[in-house]
Design a protein around this motif. Structure first.
Motif, PDB file in Angstrom:
ATOM      1  N   LYS A   9      44.311  18.746  49.938  1.00 40.10           N
ATOM      2  CA  LYS A   9      43.476  19.387  50.960  1.00 40.10           C
ATOM      3  C   LYS A   9      41.991  19.214  50.634  1.00 40.10           C
ATOM      4  N   ALA A  10      41.659  19.308  49.357  1.00 43.70           N
ATOM      5  CA  ALA A  10      40.271  19.122  48.944  1.00 43.70           C
ATOM      6  C   ALA A  10      39.835  17.673  49.154  1.00 43.70           C
ATOM      7  N   MET A  11      40.739  16.732  48.885  1.00 47.95           N
ATOM      8  CA  MET A  11      40.429  15.319  49.097  1.00 47.95           C
ATOM      9  C   MET A  11      40.178  15.043  50.579  1.00 47.95           C
ATOM     10  N   LEU A  12      41.021  15.619  51.440  1.00 46.44           N
ATOM     11  CA  LEU A  12      40.848  15.410  52.874  1.00 46.44           C
ATOM     12  C   LEU A  12      39.557  16.063  53.362  1.00 46.44           C
ATOM     13  N   CYS A  13      39.253  17.238  52.833  1.00 44.44           N
ATOM     14  CA  CYS A  13      38.025  17.937  53.217  1.00 44.44           C
ATOM     15  C   CYS A  13      36.801  17.102  52.849  1.00 44.44           C
ATOM     16  N   ARG A  14      36.754  16.608  51.618  1.00 47.19           N
ATOM     17  CA  ARG A  14      35.590  15.824  51.186  1.00 47.19           C
ATOM     18  C   ARG A  14      35.495  14.509  51.954  1.00 47.19           C
ATOM     19  N   ALA A  15      36.613  13.823  52.126  1.00 44.58           N
ATOM     20  CA  ALA A  15      36.594  12.559  52.856  1.00 44.58           C
ATOM     21  C   ALA A  15      36.133  12.773  54.294  1.00 44.58           C
ATOM     22  N   SER A  16      36.634  13.847  54.935  1.00 36.73           N
ATOM     23  CA  SER A  16      36.264  14.139  56.318  1.00 36.73           C
ATOM     24  C   SER A  16      34.790  14.489  56.430  1.00 36.73           C
ATOM     25  N   MET A  17      34.237  15.089  55.385  1.00 38.13           N
ATOM     26  CA  MET A  17      32.817  15.428  55.382  1.00 38.13           C
ATOM     27  C   MET A  17      31.968  14.179  55.132  1.00 38.13           C
ATOM     28  N   TYR A  18      32.346  13.389  54.143  1.00 37.95           N
ATOM     29  CA  TYR A  18      31.544  12.215  53.798  1.00 37.95           C
ATOM     30  C   TYR A  18      31.469  11.215  54.947  1.00 37.95           C
ATOM     31  N   ALA A  63      34.142   7.866  51.106  1.00 40.19           N
ATOM     32  CA  ALA A  63      35.035   8.438  52.114  1.00 40.19           C
ATOM     33  C   ALA A  63      36.258   7.547  52.282  1.00 40.19           C
ATOM     34  N   GLU A  64      36.029   6.248  52.349  1.00 35.74           N
ATOM     35  CA  GLU A  64      37.143   5.309  52.491  1.00 35.74           C
ATOM     36  C   GLU A  64      38.072   5.379  51.285  1.00 35.74           C
ATOM     37  N   ARG A  65      37.496   5.471  50.090  1.00 33.52           N
ATOM     38  CA  ARG A  65      38.312   5.533  48.870  1.00 33.52           C
ATOM     39  C   ARG A  65      39.212   6.766  48.890  1.00 33.52           C
ATOM     40  N   LEU A  66      38.649   7.903  49.302  1.00 33.45           N
ATOM     41  CA  LEU A  66      39.427   9.141  49.336  1.00 33.45           C
ATOM     42  C   LEU A  66      40.520   9.083  50.393  1.00 33.45           C
ATOM     43  N   PHE A  67      40.179   8.587  51.567  1.00 27.43           N
ATOM     44  CA  PHE A  67      41.198   8.457  52.613  1.00 27.43           C
ATOM     45  C   PHE A  67      42.310   7.503  52.175  1.00 27.43           C
ATOM     46  N   ALA A  93      26.651  21.096  53.820  1.00 34.33           N
ATOM     47  CA  ALA A  93      27.333  19.971  53.187  1.00 34.33           C
ATOM     48  C   ALA A  93      27.178  20.012  51.671  1.00 34.33           C
ATOM     49  N   LYS A  94      25.969  20.335  51.212  1.00 32.06           N
ATOM     50  CA  LYS A  94      25.732  20.408  49.766  1.00 32.06           C
ATOM     51  C   LYS A  94      26.580  21.504  49.121  1.00 32.06           C
ATOM     52  N   ASN A  95      26.652  22.655  49.763  1.00 29.03           N
ATOM     53  CA  ASN A  95      27.431  23.766  49.213  1.00 29.03           C
ATOM     54  C   ASN A  95      28.923  23.485  49.265  1.00 29.03           C
ATOM     55  N   ALA A  96      29.370  22.803  50.317  1.00 21.94           N
ATOM     56  CA  ALA A  96      30.774  22.414  50.392  1.00 21.94           C
ATOM     57  C   ALA A  96      31.110  21.454  49.264  1.00 21.94           C
ATOM     58  N   ASP A  97      30.211  20.505  49.010  1.00 25.79           N
ATOM     59  CA  ASP A  97      30.439  19.520  47.957  1.00 25.79           C
ATOM     60  C   ASP A  97      30.549  20.192  46.593  1.00 25.79           C
ATOM     61  N   ALA A  98      29.680  21.172  46.335  1.00 30.48           N
ATOM     62  CA  ALA A  98      29.712  21.892  45.060  1.00 30.48           C
ATOM     63  C   ALA A  98      31.015  22.678  44.909  1.00 30.48           C
ATOM     64  N   LEU A  99      31.455  23.285  45.994  1.00 28.47           N
ATOM     65  CA  LEU A  99      32.696  24.050  45.960  1.00 28.47           C
ATOM     66  C   LEU A  99      33.893  23.121  45.734  1.00 28.47           C
ATOM     67  N   LEU A 100      33.873  21.961  46.361  1.00 27.84           N
ATOM     68  CA  LEU A 100      34.944  20.986  46.160  1.00 27.84           C
ATOM     69  C   LEU A 100      34.966  20.479  44.719  1.00 27.84           C
ATOM     70  N   ASP A 101      33.793  20.329  44.111  1.00 29.66           N
ATOM     71  CA  ASP A 101      33.737  19.961  42.691  1.00 29.66           C
ATOM     72  C   ASP A 101      34.480  20.986  41.844  1.00 29.66           C
ATOM     73  N   LEU A 149      36.574  28.210  52.464  1.00 36.76           N
ATOM     74  CA  LEU A 149      35.109  28.172  52.485  1.00 36.76           C
ATOM     75  C   LEU A 149      34.585  26.743  52.575  1.00 36.76           C
ATOM     76  N   ALA A 150      35.183  25.841  51.808  1.00 34.51           N
ATOM     77  CA  ALA A 150      34.728  24.452  51.810  1.00 34.51           C
ATOM     78  C   ALA A 150      34.891  23.832  53.188  1.00 34.51           C
ATOM     79  N   ASP A 151      36.016  24.107  53.840  1.00 30.30           N
ATOM     80  CA  ASP A 151      36.245  23.525  55.159  1.00 30.30           C
ATOM     81  C   ASP A 151      35.305  24.148  56.189  1.00 30.30           C
ATOM     82  N   LEU A 152      35.059  25.448  56.080  1.00 30.89           N
ATOM     83  CA  LEU A 152      34.078  26.084  56.964  1.00 30.89           C
ATOM     84  C   LEU A 152      32.698  25.459  56.783  1.00 30.89           C
TER      85      LEU A 152
END
Length: 227
Positions: A111-120, A131-135, A92-100, A76-79
């Motif tokens: 996978k969650a780190m890559l998803c958030r970094a790719s979104m940010y 984003a840079e910190r996560l990558f 984006a807001k809902n993805a961020d909440a789900l990643l939290d 769901l987060a990646d979608l």
């Protein structure tokens, strides 16, 4: 102990659905996985949006059946992350909440780190350092078996912070793993030739929401222009 046939059937259905979503996510990533997208026409965008809405509804239903399942939450987060790129309001807001939620259960979920970094890296300028910190963290954890998207993401994170030399280095490392990406190769060539550009962020009217608590980053998308 023998597994009851009904339980076995449910597990098989779950595995089949997850396999389906893995294929769908991979297909979406080829077209709307980053920003700008690779959409070539308004008709293609309408088709992608129609398919996305169907898949998102099915994934949300699957999560209701398997509440708290991190694998389904990641789908769901990646979608949602990619939905932002086609103008899905609040995506984006809902993805961020789900990643939290995922990080509360597993603070080093790759996978969650890559998803958030790719979104940010596809959102507002203020999120580029995170984003840079996560990558960078992903690079440290997974090296030497690094997902090529990490190098590409670091390239854009640096580019949007006006650190062209670092961006050149990361794009070069990315192309060693994905030599067929002509867009990145063209961008790298221009950067190596000394061309400079400007990173700008534009509001997308399709992302405007009637909700009062919509975050600013929900509406912003970065764009890099070389001249």
């Amino acid at each position: 102990m023998t597994v009851p046939s009904s339980q076995h059937s449910l597990q098989l259905q779950y595995e089949q659905k997850m396999a389906y979503f893995e294929e769908r996510l991979q297909a979406y990533r080829q077209v709307i996985g980053g920003w700008p997208t690779r959409l070539v026409s308004a008709e293609q965008e309408r088709e992608i949006r129609f398919l996305w809405e169907k898949d998102y509804a099915h994934a949300a239903s699957l999560l209701q059946e398997h509440a708290g399942d991190i694998a389904v939450q990641l789908v769901l987060a990646d979608l949602l992350r990619m939905g932002h790129n086609i103008g899905i309001a609040d995506a984006a807001k809902n993805a961020d909440a789900l990643l939290d939620t995922i990080f509360q259960a597993d603070e080093v979920n790759l996978k969650a780190m890559l998803c958030r970094a790719s979104m940010y890296v596809c959102l507002q300028a203020e999120l580029m350092p995170e984003a840079e910190r996560l990558f960078t963290r992903l690079l440290e954890i997974t090296y030497p078996y690094v997902d090529p998207e990490v190098y590409q993401g670091l390239g854009f994170a640096c580019l949007h912070q006006n650190r062209n030399e670092e961006a050149i280095d990361y794009f070069g490392k990315y192309l060693k793993l994905v030599p067929a990406n002509d867009k990145i190769r063209e961008l790298l060539g221009k950067l190596q030739a000394g061309e400079r550009g400007q990173s700008t962020h534009h509001a997308d009217a399709r992302l405007l929401s009637t909700k009062q608590n919509t975050q600013v980053f929900e509406r912003m998308k970065p764009w890099w222009k070389l001249w």
